[in-house]
Design a protein around this motif. Sequence first.
Motif, PDB file in Angstrom:
ATOM      1  N   VAL A  41       0.843  -1.199   0.000  1.00 57.01           N
ATOM      2  CA  VAL A  41       0.000   0.000   0.000  1.00 57.01           C
ATOM      3  C   VAL A  41       0.875   1.246   0.000  1.00 57.01           C
ATOM      4  O   VAL A  41       1.663   1.449   0.922  1.00 57.01           O
ATOM      5  CB  VAL A  41      -0.919   0.037   1.248  1.00 57.01           C
ATOM      6  CG1 VAL A  41      -1.919   1.182   1.137  1.00 57.01           C
ATOM      7  CG2 VAL A  41      -1.619  -1.286   1.449  1.00 57.01           C
ATOM      8  N   GLY A  42       0.741   2.070  -1.017  1.00 53.69           N
ATOM      9  CA  GLY A  42       1.453   3.339  -1.055  1.00 53.69           C
ATOM     10  C   GLY A  42       0.757   4.340  -0.142  1.00 53.69           C
ATOM     11  O   GLY A  42      -0.450   4.563  -0.267  1.00 53.69           O
ATOM     12  N   VAL A  83      -6.184   3.231   3.503  1.00 56.11           N
ATOM     13  CA  VAL A  83      -5.788   2.231   4.507  1.00 56.11           C
ATOM     14  C   VAL A  83      -6.944   1.282   4.777  1.00 56.11           C
ATOM     15  O   VAL A  83      -6.761   0.059   4.842  1.00 56.11           O
ATOM     16  CB  VAL A  83      -5.319   2.917   5.807  1.00 56.11           C
ATOM     17  CG1 VAL A  83      -5.128   1.908   6.931  1.00 56.11           C
ATOM     18  CG2 VAL A  83      -4.035   3.698   5.564  1.00 56.11           C
ATOM     19  N   GLU A  84      -8.143   1.812   4.928  1.00 61.12           N
ATOM     20  CA  GLU A  84      -9.309   0.983   5.225  1.00 61.12           C
ATOM     21  C   GLU A  84      -9.599  -0.029   4.118  1.00 61.12           C
ATOM     22  O   GLU A  84      -9.857  -1.205   4.391  1.00 61.12           O
ATOM     23  CB  GLU A  84     -10.529   1.876   5.458  1.00 61.12           C
ATOM     24  CG  GLU A  84     -10.420   2.730   6.711  1.00 61.12           C
ATOM     25  CD  GLU A  84     -11.427   3.879   6.752  1.00 61.12           C
ATOM     26  OE1 GLU A  84     -12.265   3.994   5.823  1.00 61.12           O
ATOM     27  OE2 GLU A  84     -11.361   4.671   7.713  1.00 61.12           O
ATOM     28  N   LYS A 131       3.164   5.664  10.869  1.00 59.88           N
ATOM     29  CA  LYS A 131       2.932   4.453  11.673  1.00 59.88           C
ATOM     30  C   LYS A 131       1.762   4.665  12.632  1.00 59.88           C
ATOM     31  O   LYS A 131       0.868   3.828  12.749  1.00 59.88           O
ATOM     32  CB  LYS A 131       4.175   4.091  12.482  1.00 59.88           C
ATOM     33  CG  LYS A 131       5.271   3.452  11.704  1.00 59.88           C
ATOM     34  CD  LYS A 131       6.438   3.146  12.631  1.00 59.88           C
ATOM     35  CE  LYS A 131       7.657   2.698  11.864  1.00 59.88           C
ATOM     36  NZ  LYS A 131       8.807   2.448  12.721  1.00 59.88           N
ATOM     37  N   LYS A 132       1.790   5.801  13.325  1.00 62.45           N
ATOM     38  CA  LYS A 132       0.732   6.105  14.292  1.00 62.45           C
ATOM     39  C   LYS A 132      -0.619   6.252  13.588  1.00 62.45           C
ATOM     40  O   LYS A 132      -1.633   5.697  14.037  1.00 62.45           O
ATOM     41  CB  LYS A 132       1.087   7.385  15.037  1.00 62.45           C
ATOM     42  CG  LYS A 132       0.078   7.775  16.089  1.00 62.45           C
ATOM     43  CD  LYS A 132       0.471   9.046  16.799  1.00 62.45           C
ATOM     44  CE  LYS A 132      -0.620   9.431  17.779  1.00 62.45           C
ATOM     45  NZ  LYS A 132      -0.445  10.741  18.334  1.00 62.45           N
ATOM     46  N   THR A 133      -0.624   6.978  12.474  1.00 60.05           N
ATOM     47  CA  THR A 133      -1.866   7.207  11.729  1.00 60.05           C
ATOM     48  C   THR A 133      -2.444   5.895  11.203  1.00 60.05           C
ATOM     49  O   THR A 133      -3.648   5.646  11.313  1.00 60.05           O
ATOM     50  CB  THR A 133      -1.621   8.186  10.563  1.00 60.05           C
ATOM     51  OG1 THR A 133      -1.133   9.415  11.096  1.00 60.05           O
ATOM     52  CG2 THR A 133      -2.876   8.434   9.763  1.00 60.05           C
ATOM     53  N   ILE A 134      -1.581   5.050  10.635  1.00 54.81           N
ATOM     54  CA  ILE A 134      -2.044   3.763  10.100  1.00 54.81           C
ATOM     55  C   ILE A 134      -2.634   2.908  11.216  1.00 54.81           C
ATOM     56  O   ILE A 134      -3.706   2.313  11.058  1.00 54.81           O
ATOM     57  CB  ILE A 134      -0.893   3.029   9.383  1.00 54.81           C
ATOM     58  CG1 ILE A 134      -0.538   3.758   8.080  1.00 54.81           C
ATOM     59  CG2 ILE A 134      -1.249   1.576   9.109  1.00 54.81           C
ATOM     60  CD1 ILE A 134       0.781   3.335   7.472  1.00 54.81           C
ATOM     61  N   ALA A 135      -1.959   2.840  12.359  1.00 55.56           N
ATOM     62  CA  ALA A 135      -2.464   2.052  13.484  1.00 55.56           C
ATOM     63  C   ALA A 135      -3.850   2.523  13.913  1.00 55.56           C
ATOM     64  O   ALA A 135      -4.709   1.713  14.259  1.00 55.56           O
ATOM     65  CB  ALA A 135      -1.477   2.128  14.648  1.00 55.56           C
ATOM     66  N   MET A 150      -0.673  -7.509  -4.826  1.00 51.65           N
ATOM     67  CA  MET A 150      -1.225  -6.342  -5.502  1.00 51.65           C
ATOM     68  C   MET A 150      -0.663  -5.089  -4.863  1.00 51.65           C
ATOM     69  O   MET A 150      -0.065  -5.139  -3.788  1.00 51.65           O
ATOM     70  CB  MET A 150      -2.752  -6.306  -5.444  1.00 51.65           C
ATOM     71  CG  MET A 150      -3.325  -5.981  -4.079  1.00 51.65           C
ATOM     72  SD  MET A 150      -5.111  -5.650  -4.045  1.00 51.65           S
ATOM     73  CE  MET A 150      -5.784  -6.924  -5.044  1.00 51.65           C
ATOM     74  N   ILE A 151      -0.877  -3.975  -5.554  1.00 53.52           N
ATOM     75  CA  ILE A 151      -0.481  -2.673  -5.041  1.00 53.52           C
ATOM     76  C   ILE A 151      -1.751  -1.839  -4.879  1.00 53.52           C
ATOM     77  O   ILE A 151      -2.599  -1.824  -5.777  1.00 53.52           O
ATOM     78  CB  ILE A 151       0.490  -1.953  -5.998  1.00 53.52           C
ATOM     79  CG1 ILE A 151       1.739  -2.805  -6.242  1.00 53.52           C
ATOM     80  CG2 ILE A 151       0.878  -0.587  -5.438  1.00 53.52           C
ATOM     81  CD1 ILE A 151       2.654  -2.266  -7.332  1.00 53.52           C
ATOM     82  N   VAL A 152      -1.866  -1.162  -3.748  1.00 54.49           N
ATOM     83  CA  VAL A 152      -3.020  -0.299  -3.490  1.00 54.49           C
ATOM     84  C   VAL A 152      -2.516   1.136  -3.350  1.00 54.49           C
ATOM     85  O   VAL A 152      -1.569   1.394  -2.610  1.00 54.49           O
ATOM     86  CB  VAL A 152      -3.762  -0.718  -2.194  1.00 54.49           C
ATOM     87  CG1 VAL A 152      -4.949   0.217  -1.922  1.00 54.49           C
ATOM     88  CG2 VAL A 152      -4.215  -2.162  -2.278  1.00 54.49           C
ATOM     89  N   VAL A 153      -3.148   2.036  -4.082  1.00 53.29           N
ATOM     90  CA  VAL A 153      -2.834   3.464  -3.987  1.00 53.29           C
ATOM     91  C   VAL A 153      -4.146   4.243  -4.000  1.00 53.29           C
ATOM     92  O   VAL A 153      -5.171   3.737  -4.436  1.00 53.29           O
ATOM     93  CB  VAL A 153      -1.920   3.963  -5.138  1.00 53.29           C
ATOM     94  CG1 VAL A 153      -0.536   3.349  -5.050  1.00 53.29           C
ATOM     95  CG2 VAL A 153      -2.547   3.692  -6.492  1.00 53.29           C
TER      96      VAL A 153
END
Length: 177
Positions: free
Chosen positions: A21-22, A32-33, A89-93, A127-130
Amino acid sequence: MTETPARRREVSGGMNGPVLVGVMPGQHPMVVEQAAAVAASAGLALVFAYADVTVYPVDGTTGGPAAPIDPDGVDGDDAEAGNALDSLKKTIAEQLPSPDLQWSIVPLAGEPAKALAREAEELDASMIVVGTRQHGLTATLKDITAGSVARHLAHRQHRPVLVVPVNPRIPNDDDQE
């Protein structure tokens, strides 16, 4: 002159590699979701990747040694890059719907589409997600001058690319098609 086609990987019976995921600071949480939903439904790990365009890969790798594009203008940039990664990192978590998902984040160097494609190859990503860009004059100018990361990925490598529309522009009846 003819171009040599890009090397094609034999497609196996299913998705086995992680979902790459970019990500970037300020990105819409929907990316992210959606990536998390795809990874969870397929039982795959998530690897988030942040491509820093202010550095380039010294040895041709994505996560290896990197050098600043402008060495005279980098006072404190290493700290800024580390802060961006820590912040991501914090935002993704916080954005992940389930704390049980296996995930990691890697720093990449260079132009995002090329860096993501190299990392996807290295990881053998499924796969790649952007995400798409936000609407606005700046985004339009960037798309015209540099092109979109999603477009570059879709045309220049062999694995599936999931493009998450973060702010779709819904045409009205007055728009021309």
